[in-house]
Design a protein around this motif. Structure first.
Motif, mmCIF file in Angstrom:
data_model
loop_
_atom_site.group_PDB
_atom_site.id
_atom_site.type_symbol
_atom_site.label_atom_id
_atom_site.label_comp_id
_atom_site.label_asym_id
_atom_site.label_seq_id
_atom_site.Cartn_x
_atom_site.Cartn_y
_atom_site.Cartn_z
ATOM 1 N N LEU A 52 103.242 -11.787 69.423
ATOM 2 C CA LEU A 52 102.393 -10.607 69.577
ATOM 3 C C LEU A 52 103.040 -9.362 68.957
ATOM 4 O O LEU A 52 102.354 -8.544 68.344
ATOM 5 N N LYS A 53 104.356 -9.234 69.108
ATOM 6 C CA LYS A 53 105.056 -8.094 68.504
ATOM 7 C C LYS A 53 105.044 -8.183 66.987
ATOM 8 O O LYS A 53 104.809 -7.190 66.302
ATOM 9 N N ASN A 54 105.285 -9.376 66.439
ATOM 10 C CA ASN A 54 105.338 -9.538 64.985
ATOM 11 C C ASN A 54 103.983 -9.302 64.327
ATOM 12 O O ASN A 54 103.925 -8.823 63.199
ATOM 13 N N GLU A 55 102.904 -9.653 65.014
ATOM 14 C CA GLU A 55 101.569 -9.461 64.449
ATOM 15 C C GLU A 55 101.013 -8.069 64.724
ATOM 16 O O GLU A 55 99.913 -7.753 64.296
ATOM 17 N N GLY A 56 101.756 -7.236 65.452
ATOM 18 C CA GLY A 56 101.372 -5.844 65.644
ATOM 19 C C GLY A 56 100.428 -5.578 66.794
ATOM 20 O O GLY A 56 99.868 -4.491 66.884
ATOM 21 N N TYR A 57 100.251 -6.513 67.698
ATOM 22 C CA TYR A 57 99.368 -6.299 68.839
ATOM 23 C C TYR A 57 100.030 -5.423 69.903
ATOM 24 O O TYR A 57 99.380 -4.564 70.484
ATOM 25 N N ILE A 58 101.315 -5.664 70.181
ATOM 26 C CA ILE A 58 102.010 -4.925 71.225
ATOM 27 C C ILE A 58 103.303 -4.324 70.666
ATOM 28 O O ILE A 58 103.788 -4.738 69.621
ATOM 29 N N THR A 59 103.822 -3.335 71.392
ATOM 30 C CA THR A 59 105.071 -2.685 71.041
ATOM 31 C C THR A 59 105.906 -2.567 72.306
ATOM 32 O O THR A 59 105.370 -2.405 73.396
ATOM 33 N N ILE A 66 112.506 -3.858 79.954
ATOM 34 C CA ILE A 66 111.675 -3.726 78.750
ATOM 35 C C ILE A 66 110.197 -3.767 79.145
ATOM 36 O O ILE A 66 109.768 -4.645 79.870
ATOM 37 N N LYS A 67 109.468 -2.781 78.661
ATOM 38 C CA LYS A 67 108.039 -2.685 78.936
ATOM 39 C C LYS A 67 107.277 -2.754 77.623
ATOM 40 O O LYS A 67 107.792 -2.403 76.575
ATOM 41 N N TYR A 68 106.024 -3.224 77.685
ATOM 42 C CA TYR A 68 105.188 -3.366 76.502
ATOM 43 C C TYR A 68 103.859 -2.660 76.707
ATOM 44 O O TYR A 68 103.392 -2.499 77.825
ATOM 45 N N TYR A 69 103.266 -2.250 75.594
ATOM 46 C CA TYR A 69 101.925 -1.670 75.614
ATOM 47 C C TYR A 69 101.183 -2.104 74.353
ATOM 48 O O TYR A 69 101.782 -2.542 73.379
ATOM 49 N N ILE A 70 99.864 -2.002 74.387
ATOM 50 C CA ILE A 70 99.036 -2.384 73.235
ATOM 51 C C ILE A 70 99.152 -1.277 72.192
ATOM 52 O O ILE A 70 98.789 -0.130 72.447
ATOM 53 N N SER A 71 99.639 -1.638 71.016
ATOM 54 C CA SER A 71 99.834 -0.630 69.974
ATOM 55 C C SER A 71 98.646 -0.550 69.020
ATOM 56 O O SER A 71 98.389 0.506 68.460
ATOM 57 N N ASP A 72 97.930 -1.641 68.822
ATOM 58 C CA ASP A 72 96.759 -1.637 67.953
ATOM 59 C C ASP A 72 95.539 -2.010 68.795
ATOM 60 O O ASP A 72 95.215 -3.179 68.988
ATOM 61 N N TYR A 73 94.865 -0.985 69.309
ATOM 62 C CA TYR A 73 93.745 -1.187 70.229
ATOM 63 C C TYR A 73 92.607 -1.975 69.589
ATOM 64 O O TYR A 73 92.079 -2.913 70.180
ATOM 65 N N LYS A 74 92.225 -1.616 68.374
ATOM 66 C CA LYS A 74 91.098 -2.268 67.710
ATOM 67 C C LYS A 74 91.366 -3.751 67.484
ATOM 68 O O LYS A 74 90.498 -4.595 67.693
ATOM 69 N N LYS A 75 92.559 -4.068 67.069
ATOM 70 C CA LYS A 75 92.935 -5.458 66.810
ATOM 71 C C LYS A 75 92.939 -6.274 68.106
ATOM 72 O O LYS A 75 92.467 -7.407 68.134
ATOM 73 N N ALA A 76 93.450 -5.690 69.178
ATOM 74 C CA ALA A 76 93.502 -6.379 70.469
ATOM 75 C C ALA A 76 92.102 -6.606 71.034
ATOM 76 O O ALA A 76 91.798 -7.687 71.540
ATOM 77 N N VAL A 77 91.246 -5.599 70.943
ATOM 78 C CA VAL A 77 89.878 -5.734 71.440
ATOM 79 C C VAL A 77 89.113 -6.774 70.629
ATOM 80 O O VAL A 77 88.357 -7.576 71.184
#
Length: 95
Positions: A52-59, A66-77
């Motif tokens: 998920l990190k490598n494909e740019g969905y989360i950061t 370590i915490k994560y959040y959705i970095s690309d909203y449009k892609k995730a939706v």
């Protein structure tokens, strides 16, 4: 699968979406859901998070935990919507 993500990755994205983790100050600690997702899908959790990190969905946020959040909203939706998860396509107003 239309977006190439495994079920565990979609479950992670859905959890982040449901908890509104879309910004740097709203990260989610994965220690809480790691056991549940690994148990349900029987997969390597760290490998799924790395994908998920490598494909740019989360950061990730480098903090004590370590915490994560959705970095690309449009892609995730798009990924969640293409797999029949209930997500909104954009802004909605209550009537």
């Amino acid at each position: 699968m239309s977006c190439g993500l495994p079920d565990a990755a979609l479950m992670i994205l859905e959890k982040l979406y449901r908890d509104h983790c879309f910004a740097r100050n709203e990260g989610y600690n994965f220690k809480i859901i790691e056991g549940k997702i690994s148990e349900k899908t029987n997969c390597d959790f760290k490998k799924v998070v790395k994908q998920l990190k490598n494909e740019g969905y989360i950061t990730s946020l480098d903090k004590k935990n370590i915490k994560y959040y959705i970095s690309d909203y449009k892609k995730a939706v798009y990924a969640l919507n293409s797999h029949n998860y209930s997500v909104t396509q954009g802004r909605t107003r209550k009537l």
